[in-house]
Structures are given as C-alpha cells and as structure tokens.
Motif scaffolding. Structure first.
Motif, PDB file in Angstrom:
ATOM      1  N   PRO A 116       0.901  -1.266  -0.109  1.00 52.68           N
ATOM      2  CA  PRO A 116      -0.113   0.069  -0.028  1.00 52.68           C
ATOM      3  C   PRO A 116       0.787   1.187  -0.212  1.00 52.68           C
ATOM      4  CG  PRO A 116      -0.657  -1.482   1.390  1.00 52.68           C
ATOM      5  CD  PRO A 116       0.486  -2.061   1.204  1.00 52.68           C
ATOM      6  N   LEU A 117       0.416   2.059  -0.599  1.00 54.35           N
ATOM      7  CA  LEU A 117       1.182   3.348  -0.847  1.00 54.35           C
ATOM      8  C   LEU A 117       0.520   4.473   0.144  1.00 54.35           C
ATOM      9  CD1 LEU A 117       1.255   3.496  -4.613  1.00 54.35           C
ATOM     10  CD2 LEU A 117       3.101   2.629  -3.105  1.00 54.35           C
ATOM     11  N   ASP A 118       1.397   5.503   0.568  1.00 58.06           N
ATOM     12  CA  ASP A 118       1.087   6.317   1.597  1.00 58.06           C
ATOM     13  C   ASP A 118       1.293   7.626   1.133  1.00 58.06           C
ATOM     14  OD1 ASP A 118       0.339   8.156   3.847  1.00 58.06           O
ATOM     15  OD2 ASP A 118       1.886   7.096   5.143  1.00 58.06           O
ATOM     16  N   ARG A 119       0.311   8.617   0.810  1.00 57.94           N
ATOM     17  CA  ARG A 119       0.520   9.802  -0.055  1.00 57.94           C
ATOM     18  C   ARG A 119       1.488  10.693   1.152  1.00 57.94           C
ATOM     19  NH1 ARG A 119      -0.262  14.645   0.360  1.00 57.94           N
ATOM     20  NH2 ARG A 119      -1.252  14.395   2.414  1.00 57.94           N
ATOM     21  N   GLU A 120       1.236  10.600   2.178  1.00 59.77           N
ATOM     22  CA  GLU A 120       2.030  11.627   3.170  1.00 59.77           C
ATOM     23  C   GLU A 120       3.637  11.330   2.902  1.00 59.77           C
ATOM     24  OE1 GLU A 120      -1.885  11.938   3.676  1.00 59.77           O
ATOM     25  OE2 GLU A 120      -0.815  10.006   4.187  1.00 59.77           O
ATOM     26  N   GLN A 121       4.170  10.032   2.651  1.00 61.94           N
ATOM     27  CA  GLN A 121       5.328   9.748   2.430  1.00 61.94           C
ATOM     28  C   GLN A 121       5.767  10.075   0.994  1.00 61.94           C
ATOM     29  OE1 GLN A 121       6.224   5.674   3.187  1.00 61.94           O
ATOM     30  NE2 GLN A 121       5.546   5.826   5.428  1.00 61.94           N
ATOM     31  N   GLN A 122       5.251   9.695   0.120  1.00 64.42           N
ATOM     32  CA  GLN A 122       5.376  10.267  -1.483  1.00 64.42           C
ATOM     33  C   GLN A 122       3.968  10.337  -2.051  1.00 64.42           C
ATOM     34  OE1 GLN A 122       8.497   8.409  -3.291  1.00 64.42           O
ATOM     35  NE2 GLN A 122       8.177   8.897  -5.262  1.00 64.42           N
ATOM     36  N   GLY A 123       3.691  11.573  -2.741  1.00 65.50           N
ATOM     37  CA  GLY A 123       2.502  11.569  -3.323  1.00 65.50           C
ATOM     38  C   GLY A 123       2.343  11.415  -4.954  1.00 65.50           C
ATOM     39  N   THR A 124       3.838  11.343  -5.537  1.00 61.81           N
ATOM     40  CA  THR A 124       3.748  11.224  -6.911  1.00 61.81           C
ATOM     41  C   THR A 124       4.800  10.188  -7.349  1.00 61.81           C
ATOM     42  OG1 THR A 124       2.778  13.560  -7.360  1.00 61.81           O
ATOM     43  CG2 THR A 124       3.822  12.356  -9.130  1.00 61.81           C
ATOM     44  N   TYR A 125       4.612   9.368  -8.128  1.00 63.41           N
ATOM     45  CA  TYR A 125       5.557   8.298  -8.756  1.00 63.41           C
ATOM     46  C   TYR A 125       5.743   8.597 -10.097  1.00 63.41           C
ATOM     47  CZ  TYR A 125       5.322   6.517  -4.018  1.00 63.41           C
ATOM     48  OH  TYR A 125       5.440   5.984  -2.668  1.00 63.41           O
ATOM     49  N   GLN A 126       6.853   8.688 -10.775  1.00 63.31           N
ATOM     50  CA  GLN A 126       7.228   8.573 -12.092  1.00 63.31           C
ATOM     51  C   GLN A 126       7.950   7.498 -12.457  1.00 63.31           C
ATOM     52  OE1 GLN A 126       8.654  12.837 -13.186  1.00 63.31           O
ATOM     53  NE2 GLN A 126       6.783  13.321 -13.540  1.00 63.31           N
ATOM     54  N   LEU A 127       7.287   6.848 -13.184  1.00 62.42           N
ATOM     55  CA  LEU A 127       7.831   5.253 -13.753  1.00 62.42           C
ATOM     56  C   LEU A 127       8.031   5.647 -15.304  1.00 62.42           C
ATOM     57  CD1 LEU A 127       5.577   3.049 -12.068  1.00 62.42           C
ATOM     58  CD2 LEU A 127       7.452   4.074 -11.118  1.00 62.42           C
ATOM     59  N   TRP A 128       9.340   5.035 -15.934  1.00 63.09           N
ATOM     60  CA  TRP A 128       9.458   4.665 -17.380  1.00 63.09           C
ATOM     61  C   TRP A 128       9.352   3.210 -17.423  1.00 63.09           C
ATOM     62  CZ3 TRP A 128       9.956   9.072 -20.299  1.00 63.09           C
ATOM     63  CH2 TRP A 128      10.559  10.003 -19.815  1.00 63.09           C
ATOM     64  N   ILE A 129       8.363   3.111 -18.364  1.00 66.52           N
ATOM     65  CA  ILE A 129       7.989   1.611 -18.811  1.00 66.52           C
ATOM     66  C   ILE A 129       8.594   1.466 -20.195  1.00 66.52           C
ATOM     67  CG2 ILE A 129       6.027  -0.107 -19.066  1.00 66.52           C
ATOM     68  CD1 ILE A 129       6.444   1.133 -16.259  1.00 66.52           C
ATOM     69  N   GLU A 130       9.110   0.393 -20.330  1.00 72.07           N
ATOM     70  CA  GLU A 130       9.873  -0.157 -21.652  1.00 72.07           C
ATOM     71  C   GLU A 130       8.889  -1.380 -22.144  1.00 72.07           C
ATOM     72  OE1 GLU A 130      14.151  -0.854 -23.693  1.00 72.07           O
ATOM     73  OE2 GLU A 130      13.600  -1.844 -21.794  1.00 72.07           O
ATOM     74  N   ALA A 131       8.593  -1.293 -23.481  1.00 70.14           N
ATOM     75  CA  ALA A 131       7.954  -2.114 -24.195  1.00 70.14           C
ATOM     76  C   ALA A 131       8.975  -2.643 -25.131  1.00 70.14           C
ATOM     77  CB  ALA A 131       6.785  -1.725 -24.950  1.00 70.14           C
TER      78      ALA A 131
END
Length: 934
Positions: free
Chosen positions: A685-700
């Motif tokens: 589970p993700l906690d917004r108070e710890q980190q609100g945004t994640y940016q992922l790079w997905i390769e196909a």
C-alpha cells in the motif's frame, strides 16, 4: 554619306573617350592600358573611315553596320576583360527549376550599385535547352529539358567528368565581366544494364569436364559509371548444373563466365533455358535480363543398337523382283554425324546371297533383287551390321524362308484418299474416327482362288471389305489420332491366296499436328513467400508451362491476369515473375492473382495458374503505446497488488516480432507490471504522506531479432484519504500552563493552539473548539475556530487555574478525525509556588470530554452561540423533569389512596402532608443550575 561618316567618326571618338574614362574608373591599375586602348581604337577608326570612304558607292549600309560593330560597348571591353571561373556540381536528371547556383552572390557583387547589374547568357541554345538564368540576380536554374549525362557526354570515360561550359556576361559596360561557368554533371543510377541481344545462345559439349569455364560474350552494358555500372551477374535457375563467375579485365569491364558444376548428358537433357541477370551497384540496384539458352552439343558417346536382334521373313518362290521383304532398324541417341548409321551385310553372308537380297545401306530395307531358285535353297540367313562413327557394329539376323508356289501371288493396287507422297500418307489429328485413308483392290491371276487381305501393324486403323464389292478393301481410322501420343505409324497390307502366296504393301501414316493442346502449368497453384522490405525488382519465381503441340503451336508466352496488382511483372518469354516495389506486410500480407499461359497457335489456347504471394514479417516496427504518456489517480492506502491501471501497447509486426514484453526501468522495488495485460500494480500500500507522486519509465520490447523497443512515462498520483488526525504542536503538553495577569484587558490574545494535519485538501482543514472548561469564571476565554487563537472575553475577578480542553478537528470525509489538548491558564500576578500549580495541573489532567454529537460546523465559541446550542438540551431536560414529576405525583397519589383505604378500615383517617413535589422541583432546579454553569 560624307556627313554620315563624319558624324559616326565623332561618335566613335566620343565612345572611345567615354570607354577610357570609365575603364580608368573601374580598373585603376590598368589606366595605362586604357590610354593605349584609346589610341589603338582611334587608329582603327581612322583606318575604317579611310577604307569605307572609297566604298561609299558599294553602299552605305555595310559601312554603317561595320561602324556600329566597332563602336559597340563590347568592343571596348573585349581587350580589357579578365574572365573569372565558377564551378558548380549538380546531379543529372534534376527537374525543371532546380537551383544550381547564384553567380552574383558567389562573385560577391554589390547589388546596390547603379546602374544595376544585368546577367546575360549569350549561348541561347544551351540556355533554352538545359539552363535558365535570372537576368537580375544571376541565379542559375535547370530548364525544361532534363539533363541526361549519357546524352550530353556519350563518350566520356569514367575518369573524366561530364562538364557543361557556358559564358556569362555581366552588363552594363560600367560593370562588364566575362564569367566562365563550368557545371559538372554527376552521374545517377538512372539506367538499367542492357544485354545486346534478348536471347544469348551458348554451346557446351556434353563431355565437358566439371569446372570448365565458358565466357558469355554478350555481356550487359550500363551507360552509368562507376558503382552505378554493372557489378555482378547471376542466374535465375542454375539447374544444379551451372554457376556464374565474373572476371574483370584491365579496362575494368566485367565478363560473366559460365561454369559447369556437374556431368552433362545431351541425350537426357539437350538444352537448358534460364535467365541471366545483370545487376548494377545502385541502391536499390537496377537489373537487366536476357534469356540464356545453353545448348548441349553432341559428342559420339553412343553406338547404334538394333531394335530387334532376329527377324523372320517369308517369301514365295514366285515373288517378283523388287518385292519388299523386311526392314532392319538401328538407333543411335547421338545427333548429326554422330548418329549416322549405315547398314551392310557381314562378310559371312555369301556373295551370291548378297546379290539376291539387296540391302539399302541408308534405310535398312531388304528387297528381292533377283529370281529365287526354289530348287537350290529354301532358307537364307542374312547377317546385317549397323555401323556408326568410331563404333563397334551392331548385329542382327534376318532369316528368309522361301515357300514354293505353283502360281503367282495376288496383286495389290492402292488408291489413296488421304494426301500421299512417296508412300507417306498424311492425316490431321483433328480428323474424326472412321476417316477413310485408302482403297486397296486385290487382283489374282487365278480368279478361282480365294484371296485373304488383312492389315498388320499397330494403331487405330482397320482394313475391311468395302460394302458388296468383291476384292475391294477400305483402310480407315477407328478413333481420332493424337499427334502428341504418336507422330507416325507403319502399316502392312498383306494379301494371301489359297496357295499361301503372300504380297505385302508397306505404308507409313504421318499425323499432322494441330493446336489442340493448351499450355499446362507445372503447378496450378504457385505459393511464394518473400520477406517484406525487399529491394525493388526482386525475383519471385519462374513460372513454367508446357504445350505438347509442335512448332509455334507449342511456344508459350505469359501474361498477368486482370486481377494482378501493377507492382508485379512477368516476363512474356521466360515467365520470370518479379515485384518492382518494396513490399510492406503491415500494409498487405497476401497477394492473390492469376497468371495466363498462351500458345502461338490459331486459335490461341490458354491456361491459368493462381499465384499466392505471402509477405513474411520482418521486425521493422517498434512497439507503440496507445498514449504518449499515462497518468493514473489512485487513492492512498490502495491495497497491495491491486490494479492501478492498464498500459495498452501494440506492435504492427506478427509472430514473435509482435510479441511485446513490458518492464519497469525505475521503481521496480515498489511497482511491478503484468506483461500479459499491461496492468501496473504496487507491491505494498502507498502512503501519500510519504510520497504523493511516482514517475515510472516503462519499456516495451518486442520479440524480434534484434529487438525493437519504445519507452513511455507513467505518472501515479496518490489521492488523499483522511487517515491522519490533526497533530497539536502547541501547547506541547497537557501539563504546561501560562501565566495570565488579572488586569489583562478583555479582547487580549492570551495564547493559541497550533495544530497541523498531514492530509491535504478538506482533510487538512482544521477547526478549533473548547469542549470543556474549569475555573471560577467559565466564560472568560474564547477560541477562534479557524486560527486557534485564545482571547480574553471579560475581566478576570478570580485568581487561580483555568483549564480549557480544546478539540482540534479536521473536515475529512466520510468521518472527521480529531485530537484534544489541555490549555492551562494560571491567573495571578506572579508564579510564587510552582509545586502548588503542578499539583493543580495533576488534579485537572483527567477532565472528561462531554459526550455529545459534535459537528464541525458548530465550532464557533461565544456566549450567544453556546446558549443557542444548549437551549434544545435544556428544553428536553425540562420536559423530562416535568414528566418525571407528574409520574412521581401520580404514583404517590395511587399509593397514598391505597394506604388511606386500608387505614380507614382500621383507624380514623389522618391527613399527611406530601413534600414530594417540592423535593423533586428542587432537584430539577439544581440540575439546571449545573448545566448552565458548564
């Protein structure tokens, strides 16, 4: 006329003066030469006038023209100009209007001068044909005629460039310059290799040793130069018997050599027909083709062989001279002189026997050459030899049995219906069954004897009596003839009388071919596979159809059906199928069309074959995400391994080239992705108070070799959930306190309660309220519900400890969260006894919060708001108290009545005072006072 010449002389002198002056201005270093020019020009004019004064009678017009020629501005500058040279380089075949160069700019001319420059191209023919010059700017462009290097410079070798030279004049005379312009024409690959002939014939002996080399003299020619010329040759079909090698001579010319790679046998395969392809070095390469016919020439590697080793012949003793007895036949698979066979008797045959039976050395026919003496011999043995060049003779034996007869044999007279020449009867294969061929009339010397006539030989023929006529026989067919099955038949008409005398008439029936067979494809369905992105003019297959008819009726040519796309081309003669463009499987995967094979007969016959071209996939497409980037909104505390979102990706390729695998380039310790569905999941589970945004790079990445890939960015935004109650930062403890002076004025800010909430939005909006008070003057302090600021409401008359229980509540949904803190205010002039205050704080630490419904919207502190909020409670309590009082009164009355009745029976009635009502009222009033003091 004199006046005319005088005036022209004055003009000439003036022009010379102007010329010298202008020249001295423009060309300062050449002033000496300009003065010389003036003198020379003046001398020339004087000479001209003196000459033409004597020629005034011949006509003033010529003199005037020549004078104008002398005084023209170009005559001045012709002596002084120094030509400059500009070199431009262009490719041949450029379209009309293509920019070549800017002459004025390249000469660094100042276009602001007056008068302005004028550019002139005197070679009008060259200008109109190939070039176009802007007279104002000096820009040079291609004209309407396309520049073809091979046409412009047909004899230029590779080492020398093709140059188009021209002169450009810069005018007017004040700015005159002669510019030499050279345009180098670069070669492009715009010509296909061409063979000098359409069909190349080569002769190869059948006994050629393996790896023997034969030069193909008719090599291809390509007008292009260098790399764009012919680079290699190859065969469309080598039959497993040949290959090509290419040799380069000292002049750089390529000659293809045919190399034999296997043993040849003319008797098995006398000819090989394929296409030889010449390929240049362009990109894509251009191809030229010619039909290569490899004729296997015969060598004497076979000897004659007789079809029969022993022949029995019967002849009657009264047979006439010239009677046909037999024919020996030997066969040699070779050709020409190697297959020539001559027949002869063996030396074992006696000379008188050889003279009695004549043997034709060419045809092998044995005929009776004299009269048989039946009293001398009744049997002859003839040994016949078949001789071939450099061969051991083949041997056969002919046994001749002589039958004695009393009377002569019958005579056979033939009358032909079908065309006949030299005993050869011709009949078309289209003739129906039972077509008549010939009549035979049998004549016997003895009319009393019966004659039997029958036919010997194989074939669809019969010989039978013709209706009621005696000794008349009709030869006819029994079924249609087929040239493709049998070209020729040998028949014998045998007539035999009662005495056994026999006469034989030999016939040959030749079947004439007609166009009764259509071409037949070796395969009616031709399936071809080709990888996409092929170079143009790629060879696909060679279609092969055969026609059993002879001569032109059996010659086949090929055409594409009307449903064939224009990108496919078939060679009419060879049947070579090519595709002239690069195919794209993603655009179209399968092509299906018809190819026709037609013969040259009349009427023409044809057959069709279906061609299916399947374009095989190449990994030429990268995977593509349906969006450039993805953004997913997920509430915090989303359960682990729940599906956050799906990334859709496609790949236009097929098979393994289109299989796509997804991987996370960063953040793989937190997230994972389902390759099958493209579902993005979080491991925990993700906690917004710890980190609100994640940016992922997905390769196909696809499954091709090499693999192609693409990358997209995925942004995961966590939506806030009200999972954090407010945190009170001040006061830091319930045991802390603050000194308040008794003389503090109302409205003064005493202190504040400061709290924060880790959530966002409405979940972090905080409201403050006092839920519990303790002190001598309960309403002395108020709190701002928005800021938490605590102010003094009225003057303080009592000293001591005032305790306020403050509730800090957020506006979260679906249920607000809250925290409480104790605010202690010690009203006194000074803090004299610290231990006493601490003891008071300890006693007040356990103040209970009043349990009642709490609404965040009712946080405003103040007497009026407090009174209005308590009024419904007071009314409810009052009603309850009144009801309770009425109930107590009723019960008491009931009990008293019962007791009164009992006592009335036993004793006299006594009136007792009831104080219940007063006690209950006092209890209710006490309760209301307690509530109002809160």
């Amino acid at each position: 006329m004199n006046d005319l010449f005088k005036s022209e002389r004055k003009k000439a002198k003036h022009s010379a003066e102007v010329c010298a002056a202008q020249r001295s201005k423009c060309l300062a270093p050449r002033r000496r030469r300009s003065s010389c020019c003036e003198k020379v020009l003046e001398r020339d004019i004087n000479m001209f006038i003196s000459r033409h004064l004597s020629l005034r009678e011949r006509g003033g017009t010529w003199g005037l023209c020549i004078l104008l020629l002398y005084i023209s501005p170009l005559s001045c500058f012709a002596h002084f100009s120094q030509a400059k040279e500009l070199i431009y380089k262009i490719k041949e075949g450029l379209p009309s209007g293509t920019f070549i160069g800017a002459i004025g700019v390249d000469l660094h001319l100042d276009f602001t001068v007056e008068p302005p420059f004028l550019f002139n191209l005197p070679q009008k023919k060259v200008s109109e044909q190939y070039l176009k010059l802007n007279n104002t700017t000096g820009d040079l462009y291609t004209s309407g005629t396309e520049i073809d290097r091979e046409t412009l410079c047909p004899d230029n070798p590779e080492g020398q460039g093709c140059v188009l030279s021209l002169d450009v004049f810069i005018l007017p005379q004040e700015h005159f310059q002669l510019i030499k312009v050279k345009i180098l024409i670069e070669d492009v690959n715009d010509n296909r290799p061409e063979f000098p002939v359409d069909v190349i014939f080569m002769s190869v002996p059948e006994n050629t040793a393996i790896n023997s080399r034969y030069a193909v003299e008719q090599s291809a020619v390509d007008p292009d130069l260098g790399l764009y010329g012919v680079q290699t040759y190859w065969l469309v079909n080598d039959f497993g018997m040949f290959t090509l090698d290419v040799e380069e001579n000292e002049g750089g010319e390529l000659t293809p050599f045919l190399i034999v790679t296997d043993v040849l046998d003319r008797e098995t395969h006398p000819e090989y027909v394929t296409d030889i392809i010449a390929e240049d070095g362009g990109s894509p390469p251009l191809l030229g083709a010619a039909t290569l016919k490899i004729v296997i020439t015969d060598v004497n590697d076979n000897c004659p062989r007789f079809s029969e080793s022993h022949i029995n012949v019967t002849v009657h003793g009264n047979a006439t001279k010239g009677a046909h007895l037999a024919r020996v036949h030997a066969f040699d698979p070779d050709l020409g002189a190697n297959a020539q066979i001559s027949y002869a008797y063996s030396e074992r045959v006696p000379r008188d026997t050889r003279s009695l039976f004549h043997l034709d050395r060419i045809t092998g026919v044995i005929k009776l050459a004299g009269k048989i003496d039946t009293g001398t011999a009744t049997f002859y043995k003839l040994t016949v030899l078949a001789n071939g060049p450099s061969c051991i003779p083949a041997v056969t034996t002919v046994a001749v049995h002589v039958i004695k007869v009393v009377s002569g044999p019958p005579a056979v007279i033939a009358r032909y219906i079908a065309p006949e020449k030299d005993g050869m009867i011709t009949i078309r294969e289209s003739e129906p069954a039972f077509s008549p061929i010939a009549f035979f009339t049998i004549k016997n010397t003895d009319m009393k004897q019966r004659v039997d006539c029958h036919l010997e030989g194989t074939g669809p023929f019969r010989l039978g009596p013709y209706q009621l006529f005696k000794n008349e026989y009709l030869l006819e067919t029994t079924e249609p003839l087929d040239y493709e099955r049998t070209h020729e038949y040998e028949l014998i008409v045998v007539a035999k009388n009662a005495q056994g005398l026999v006469i034989k008439t030999f016939l040959k029936v030749q079947v004439l071919d007609e166009n009764d067979n259509a071409p037949v494809f070796q395969q009616s369905l031709v399936e071809i596979s080709i990888e996409e992105n092929n170079p143009p003019n790629t060879f696909l297959t060679q279609l092969q159809a055969s026609d059993q008819d002879s001569e032109g009726r059996g010659e086949v040519f090929y055409l594409l059906g009307g449903d064939a796309p224009g990108i496919f081309v078939v060679d009419r003669v060879t049947g070579v199928l090519t595709v002239n463009v690069s195919l794209d499987r993603e655009e179209k995967e399968t092509y299906r069309f018809i190819v026709r094979a037609l013969d040259q007969g009349t009427p023409r016959r044809e057959s069709i074959a279906t061609v299916v071209v399947t374009v095989q996939d190449r990994n030429d497409n990268s995977p593509r995400f349906i969006n450039k980037d993805f953004t997913f909104f997920v509430p915090e505390n989303f359960p682990g391994y729940g599906e956050i979102g799906v990334l859709s990706v496609t790949d236009a390729d097929a098979g393994e080239n289109g299989w796509v695998a997804l991987s996370i380039l960063n953040g793989s310790d937190i997230f994972l992705i389902d390759t099958g569905r493209g579902a993005l999941r979080a491991k925990t589970p993700l906690d917004r108070e710890q980190q609100g945004t994640y940016q992922l790079w997905i390769e196909a990445s696809d499954g091709g070799e090499p693999a192609l890939s693409c990358v997209t960015m995925v942004t995961v935004l966590l939506l806030d959930v009200n999972d954090n109650p407010p945190i009170v930062l001040f006061p830091q403890s319930n045991q802390s306190y603050m000194l308040v002076l008794p003389n503090t004025l109302p409205g003064t800010s005493i202190t504040e309660v400061y709290a924060v909430d880790k959530d966002t939005g409405m979940n972090a909006v905080i409201a403050y309220s006092i839920v519990r008070r303790k002190g001598d003057e309960p309403g002395s302090f108020a709190i701002d519900p928005e800021t938490g600021n605590i102010t003094l409401k009225r003057e303080l008359s009592s000293r001591g400890l005032y305790s306020l229980l403050v509730k800090v509540t957020d506006h979260g949904q679906p249920e607000p969260l809250y925290s409480t803190v104790m605010v202690n205010l010690f009203v006194n002039e000074t803090v004299s006894n610290e231990s006493y205050i601490q003891s008071l704080l300890t006693r007040e630490a356990d103040i209970e919060v009043e349990e009642r419904p709490w609404y965040v919207g009712q946080m405003t502190e103040g007497p009026e708001r407090y009174e209005s909020s308590c009024r419904p409670v007071l009314i409810a309590l009052s009603v309850a108290c009144v009801g309770l009082l009425v109930l107590v009164v009723l019960l008491t009355s009931y009990i008293c009545c019962k007791r009164f009745r009992k006592h009335r029976k036993k004793r006299p009635e006594v009136e007792l005072p009831l104080k219940t009502n007063n006690d209950s009222a006092e209890l209710v009033n006490r309760k209301l006072r307690q509530i109002s003091n809160i």
